[in-house]
Scaffold this active site. Structure first.
Site, PDB file in Angstrom:
ATOM      1  N   LYS A  24      18.472  30.807 -19.859  1.00 35.32           N
ATOM      2  CA  LYS A  24      18.720  30.361 -21.236  1.00 35.32           C
ATOM      3  C   LYS A  24      20.219  30.337 -21.518  1.00 35.32           C
ATOM      4  O   LYS A  24      20.721  29.445 -22.200  1.00 35.32           O
ATOM      5  CB  LYS A  24      17.998  31.289 -22.232  1.00 35.32           C
TER       6      LYS A  24
ATOM      7  N   LYS B 163       5.048  19.429 -10.297  1.00 34.27           N
ATOM      8  CA  LYS B 163       3.846  19.688 -11.075  1.00 34.27           C
ATOM      9  C   LYS B 163       3.896  18.982 -12.428  1.00 34.27           C
ATOM     10  O   LYS B 163       4.945  18.525 -12.875  1.00 34.27           O
ATOM     11  CB  LYS B 163       3.674  21.193 -11.264  1.00 34.27           C
TER      12      LYS B 163
ATOM     13  N   LYS C 165       5.160  19.955 -19.529  1.00 29.84           N
ATOM     14  CA  LYS C 165       5.613  19.366 -20.785  1.00 29.84           C
ATOM     15  C   LYS C 165       7.091  18.989 -20.692  1.00 29.84           C
ATOM     16  O   LYS C 165       7.486  17.887 -21.050  1.00 29.84           O
ATOM     17  CB  LYS C 165       5.396  20.382 -21.903  1.00 29.84           C
TER      18      LYS C 165
END
Ligand code: TRP
Length: 329
Positions: A111, A194, A197
């Site tokens: 992050k 894969k 989202k």
């Protein structure tokens, strides 16, 4: 019977990867265990969602899980922010979590790299809040994907530390819930990796048939096999993986044979795949729409879940207060 707890991110719609990777297994899991499923709306605040979106996201996620078959009469399904006991235990557990160890987690370092303008304290102590979600229900099993393994490891660390500091055997040390090979990794249709989202390659349970058709027809393929029984390249294998979860074995065999004989027409394969995905998602989609517009049912479900979750959580919290040394006059 094990107590199993799973936290669900409240960031929008479920795709086929979520369904076959996790949600489908929750449906069988809830019958064999004492299950808690909750929507982690406090966790979602680390990215500062707009007030207009917050509730709606929770509502969508709740509707979709219910539409998939999570049964509020069997499992306890609730919204994190409906259980204020979590916030108090979070405050207490933060006192025994060290900045250094939190700074060293891979998700925090990630992050820091990706959103340097918003490295807030909530982000740093995200693993503490997650640990509290688990520990306050005294869960011993947590179904987690690879990306959450470190968070579960931190949970064990915090639980053991608490038990050690106070010389108690209070918090159970939670383990990963293994689906015993029942997890199917669903690939994207862009030829790589894969379905996800953030990868932008999701086919959502809520997608309209036309959208599904478009997404499948755009799937990456190649110019076709040139030798009998030749090995499939990744993008073609991916189409077959999807086919294997939504179509009948006969259909899979049919196209496998066509491939082996170099007679396959990818257009036909895609048409079939799109149709079978649509057949699979349509009833779920209808239930999502139904449930999402049924405010009475949603209110009742959330209330019932919150009551069950709070009852258990407040028991844990009262014991923790006593262990730490709080007394009332
Ligand atoms: N961190 C989890 C995720 O990103 C969500 C979550 C929050 C969770 N609290 C939890 C998962 C407790 C399992 C148990 O997916």
């Amino acid at each position: 019977m094990e107590t199993v707890l799973s936290g669900i991110r409240s960031t929008g719609h479920l795709h086929l990867g979520n369904y076959f990777g996790a949600v489908r297994n929750f449906i069988s899991m809830q019958r064999e265990n004492n299950c808690y499923f909750f929507i982690a709306d406090w966790h979602s605040l680390t990215t500062h969602p707009h007030p207009d979106d917050l509730h709606n996201n929770v509502k969508i996620v709740l509707s979709e899980y219910l539409a998939c078959g999570i049964d509020p009469e069997i499992a306890t399904i609730y919204v994190q922010s409906d259980v204020p006991e979590i916030a108090e235990l979070y405050l207490l557990m933060n006192m025994n979590a060290y900045i250094g160890e939190l700074e060293r987690t891979t998700s925090f370092k990630d992050k820091v790299r990706k959103q340097p303008d918003n490295i807030n304290v909530g982000l740093l102590s995200y693993p503490v809040l997650m640990a509290v979600d688990i520990l306050i229900q005294k869960a011993n099993k947590v179904p987690v994907g690879k990306d959450q393994e470190q968070n579960l490891e931190m949970t064990r660390k915090f639980a053991k530390r608490f038990n050690n500091i106070y010389g108690v055997d209070f918090f159970p040390i939670p383990q990963a819930y293994g689906f015993k090979g029942k997890m199917v990794k669903i690939p994207g249709l862009d030829g790589s990796g894969k379905m996800g989202k953030s990868e932008g390659n999701g086919i959502f349970l809520y997608d309209e048939p036309k959208t599904i058709q478009k997404k499948v027809m755009r799937a990456v393929t190649d110019s076709g096999p040139t030798q009998m029984n030749q090995e499939m390249p990744e993008p073609i294998k991916n189409l077959f993986t999807l086919l294997s979860v939504v179509s009948t074995p006969d259909t899979v065999d049919y196209f496998q044979e066509k491939y082996n004989n170099c007679e396959i027409r990818y257009g036909d394969l895609k048409k079939q795949l799109a149709q079978d995905i649509i057949n699979f998602t349509s009833p779920i989609r209808e239930r999502i729409i139904d449930i999402n517009s049924n405010d009475v049912f949603l209110r009742k479900t959330a209330k019932m879940g919150a009551e069950k979750a709070r009852e258990n959580a407040s028991k844990t919290l009262q014991e923790v207060r006593k262990i730490i040394g709080f007394k009332s006059f």
